[in-house]
Design a protein around this motif. Structure first.
Motif, PDB file in Angstrom:
ATOM      1  N   ASP A 113       1.014  -1.253  -0.010  1.00 55.62           N
ATOM      2  CA  ASP A 113      -0.028   0.077  -0.007  1.00 55.62           C
ATOM      3  C   ASP A 113       0.739   1.409   0.067  1.00 55.62           C
ATOM      4  O   ASP A 113       1.054   1.886   0.702  1.00 55.62           O
ATOM      5  N   ALA A 114       1.629   1.424  -0.947  1.00 57.96           N
ATOM      6  CA  ALA A 114       2.532   2.528  -1.314  1.00 57.96           C
ATOM      7  C   ALA A 114       2.781   2.880  -2.625  1.00 57.96           C
ATOM      8  O   ALA A 114       2.410   2.228  -3.388  1.00 57.96           O
ATOM      9  N   VAL A 115       3.124   4.380  -2.767  1.00 56.97           N
ATOM     10  CA  VAL A 115       3.339   4.646  -4.327  1.00 56.97           C
ATOM     11  C   VAL A 115       4.610   4.200  -4.767  1.00 56.97           C
ATOM     12  O   VAL A 115       5.640   3.824  -3.784  1.00 56.97           O
ATOM     13  N   THR A 116       4.883   3.718  -5.829  1.00 59.94           N
ATOM     14  CA  THR A 116       6.276   3.404  -6.530  1.00 59.94           C
ATOM     15  C   THR A 116       6.272   3.929  -7.760  1.00 59.94           C
ATOM     16  O   THR A 116       5.449   4.541  -8.168  1.00 59.94           O
ATOM     17  N   ASP A 117       7.667   4.092  -8.077  1.00 58.57           N
ATOM     18  CA  ASP A 117       7.849   4.657  -9.480  1.00 58.57           C
ATOM     19  C   ASP A 117       7.650   3.618 -10.749  1.00 58.57           C
ATOM     20  O   ASP A 117       7.125   4.153 -11.737  1.00 58.57           O
ATOM     21  N   VAL A 118       7.847   2.384 -10.620  1.00 59.11           N
ATOM     22  CA  VAL A 118       7.628   1.615 -11.908  1.00 59.11           C
ATOM     23  C   VAL A 118       7.065   0.040 -11.329  1.00 59.11           C
ATOM     24  O   VAL A 118       7.668  -0.445 -10.325  1.00 59.11           O
ATOM     25  N   ILE A 119       6.330  -0.567 -12.243  1.00 56.69           N
ATOM     26  CA  ILE A 119       5.616  -1.755 -11.850  1.00 56.69           C
ATOM     27  C   ILE A 119       5.887  -2.503 -13.353  1.00 56.69           C
ATOM     28  O   ILE A 119       5.172  -1.868 -14.047  1.00 56.69           O
ATOM     29  N   SER A 120       6.341  -3.678 -13.211  1.00 61.26           N
ATOM     30  CA  SER A 120       6.012  -4.529 -14.526  1.00 61.26           C
ATOM     31  C   SER A 120       5.338  -5.803 -14.399  1.00 61.26           C
ATOM     32  O   SER A 120       5.591  -6.472 -13.344  1.00 61.26           O
ATOM     33  N   PHE A 121       4.852  -5.984 -15.566  1.00 52.82           N
ATOM     34  CA  PHE A 121       4.044  -7.367 -15.440  1.00 52.82           C
ATOM     35  C   PHE A 121       4.153  -8.089 -16.594  1.00 52.82           C
ATOM     36  O   PHE A 121       4.080  -7.724 -17.698  1.00 52.82           O
ATOM     37  N   ALA A 122       5.205  -9.123 -16.368  1.00 45.23           N
ATOM     38  CA  ALA A 122       5.525  -9.995 -17.495  1.00 45.23           C
ATOM     39  C   ALA A 122       4.317 -10.940 -17.801  1.00 45.23           C
ATOM     40  O   ALA A 122       3.650 -11.671 -16.945  1.00 45.23           O
ATOM     41  N   LEU A 123       3.940 -11.086 -19.305  1.00 45.73           N
ATOM     42  CA  LEU A 123       2.935 -11.648 -19.736  1.00 45.73           C
ATOM     43  C   LEU A 123       3.329 -12.900 -20.380  1.00 45.73           C
ATOM     44  O   LEU A 123       2.736 -13.920 -20.541  1.00 45.73           O
ATOM     45  N   ASN A 124       4.702 -13.168 -20.745  1.00 43.98           N
ATOM     46  CA  ASN A 124       5.078 -14.356 -21.377  1.00 43.98           C
ATOM     47  C   ASN A 124       6.018 -15.228 -20.239  1.00 43.98           C
ATOM     48  O   ASN A 124       6.530 -16.368 -21.096  1.00 43.98           O
ATOM     49  N   GLU A 125       6.027 -15.142 -19.045  1.00 43.26           N
ATOM     50  CA  GLU A 125       6.512 -16.080 -18.084  1.00 43.26           C
ATOM     51  C   GLU A 125       5.615 -17.281 -18.096  1.00 43.26           C
ATOM     52  O   GLU A 125       4.480 -17.202 -17.801  1.00 43.26           O
ATOM     53  N   GLN A 126       6.378 -18.321 -18.074  1.00 42.57           N
ATOM     54  CA  GLN A 126       5.507 -19.633 -18.067  1.00 42.57           C
ATOM     55  C   GLN A 126       5.644 -20.145 -16.678  1.00 42.57           C
ATOM     56  O   GLN A 126       6.833 -20.536 -16.407  1.00 42.57           O
ATOM     57  N   VAL A 127       4.626 -20.380 -16.055  1.00 40.60           N
ATOM     58  CA  VAL A 127       4.810 -21.035 -14.427  1.00 40.60           C
ATOM     59  C   VAL A 127       4.578 -22.485 -14.596  1.00 40.60           C
ATOM     60  O   VAL A 127       3.818 -23.154 -15.658  1.00 40.60           O
ATOM     61  N   SER A 128       4.943 -23.227 -13.737  1.00 34.07           N
ATOM     62  CA  SER A 128       4.849 -24.652 -13.461  1.00 34.07           C
ATOM     63  C   SER A 128       3.416 -25.330 -13.866  1.00 34.07           C
ATOM     64  O   SER A 128       2.326 -24.506 -13.395  1.00 34.07           O
ATOM     65  N   ASP A 129       3.082 -26.234 -14.651  1.00 38.21           N
ATOM     66  CA  ASP A 129       1.754 -26.930 -14.947  1.00 38.21           C
ATOM     67  C   ASP A 129       1.067 -25.852 -15.783  1.00 38.21           C
ATOM     68  O   ASP A 129      -0.105 -26.143 -16.049  1.00 38.21           O
ATOM     69  N   GLU A 130       1.708 -24.880 -16.462  1.00 35.62           N
ATOM     70  CA  GLU A 130       1.112 -24.255 -17.442  1.00 35.62           C
ATOM     71  C   GLU A 130       1.699 -24.735 -18.837  1.00 35.62           C
ATOM     72  O   GLU A 130       2.588 -24.897 -18.812  1.00 35.62           O
ATOM     73  N   VAL A 131       0.665 -24.849 -19.672  1.00 35.24           N
ATOM     74  CA  VAL A 131       0.764 -25.636 -20.974  1.00 35.24           C
ATOM     75  C   VAL A 131       1.335 -24.335 -22.010  1.00 35.24           C
ATOM     76  O   VAL A 131       1.004 -23.473 -21.933  1.00 35.24           O
ATOM     77  N   GLU A 132       2.379 -24.753 -22.571  1.00 32.11           N
ATOM     78  CA  GLU A 132       2.975 -23.496 -23.558  1.00 32.11           C
ATOM     79  C   GLU A 132       1.846 -23.666 -24.791  1.00 32.11           C
ATOM     80  O   GLU A 132       1.710 -24.650 -25.294  1.00 32.11           O
ATOM     81  N   ILE A 133       1.795 -22.583 -25.359  1.00 29.73           N
ATOM     82  CA  ILE A 133       0.916 -22.389 -26.580  1.00 29.73           C
ATOM     83  C   ILE A 133       1.955 -21.946 -27.730  1.00 29.73           C
ATOM     84  O   ILE A 133       2.450 -20.890 -27.421  1.00 29.73           O
ATOM     85  N   VAL A 134       1.812 -22.744 -28.718  1.00 27.56           N
ATOM     86  CA  VAL A 134       2.605 -22.406 -29.608  1.00 27.56           C
ATOM     87  C   VAL A 134       2.012 -22.308 -31.248  1.00 27.56           C
ATOM     88  O   VAL A 134       0.978 -23.039 -31.298  1.00 27.56           O
TER      89      VAL A 134
END
Length: 156
Positions: free
Chosen positions: A62-83
């Protein structure tokens, strides 16, 4: 041009020249990091209230920060890769606080453009898997940021 970048200025404070410079910096960073053709990225510029909301909702801070990044192509365990040939590489989203960048530029005694550039590159490197949780990671990430900013001409 390697990366298609969508820029959203929710604060309506950045000029066309500043947005163009950000696009150019993204291209320099993508070339230096060998980001593949067809990759997509979004960068949204917000106020302190909005980034605080995002930080609270997604990072439990609960604080102001300068930058936040959200990676969308990170594959987590048990996730199926779409090709597939038609699926774009969605690198992720970067959120930057304009008021916080303004404050930090003054505090660090450099230009607003240099601070925005730093935050853009910092966000991109996070999306590519760089981090600064350990001293060694921080040294590597900050060294790379400095190289990219120097190549673009945004040195301190």
């Amino acid at each position: 041009m390697r990366v298609a970048t969508d820029l959203y200025d929710e604060t309506n404070t950045l000029s066309e020249d500043q947005l163009l410079a950000i696009q150019e910096l993204v291209h320099v960073a993508s070339d230096m990091e060998n980001i593949s053709e067809g990759t997509e990225l979004s960068i949204t510029f917000v106020d302190n209230e909005r980034i605080k909301e995002i930080n609270r909702e997604y990072r439990d801070k609960d604080a102001v920060t300068d930058v936040i990044s959200f990676a969308l192509n990170e594959q987590v365990s048990d996730e199926v890769e779409i090709v597939g040939g038609e699926i774009p590489n969605l690198l992720g989203d970067i959120i930057i606080s304009i008021p916080r960048a303004t404050e930090q530029a003054k505090s660090y005694n450099h230009s607003f453009e240099r601070e925005i550039g730093f935050l853009v590159v910092h966000g991109i490197l996070h999306l590519l898997g760089y981090d600064h949780m350990t001293e060694e990671e921080e040294k590597q990430m900050f060294s790379r940021q400095k190289e990219i900013l120097a190549a673009y001409g945004l040195e301190r």
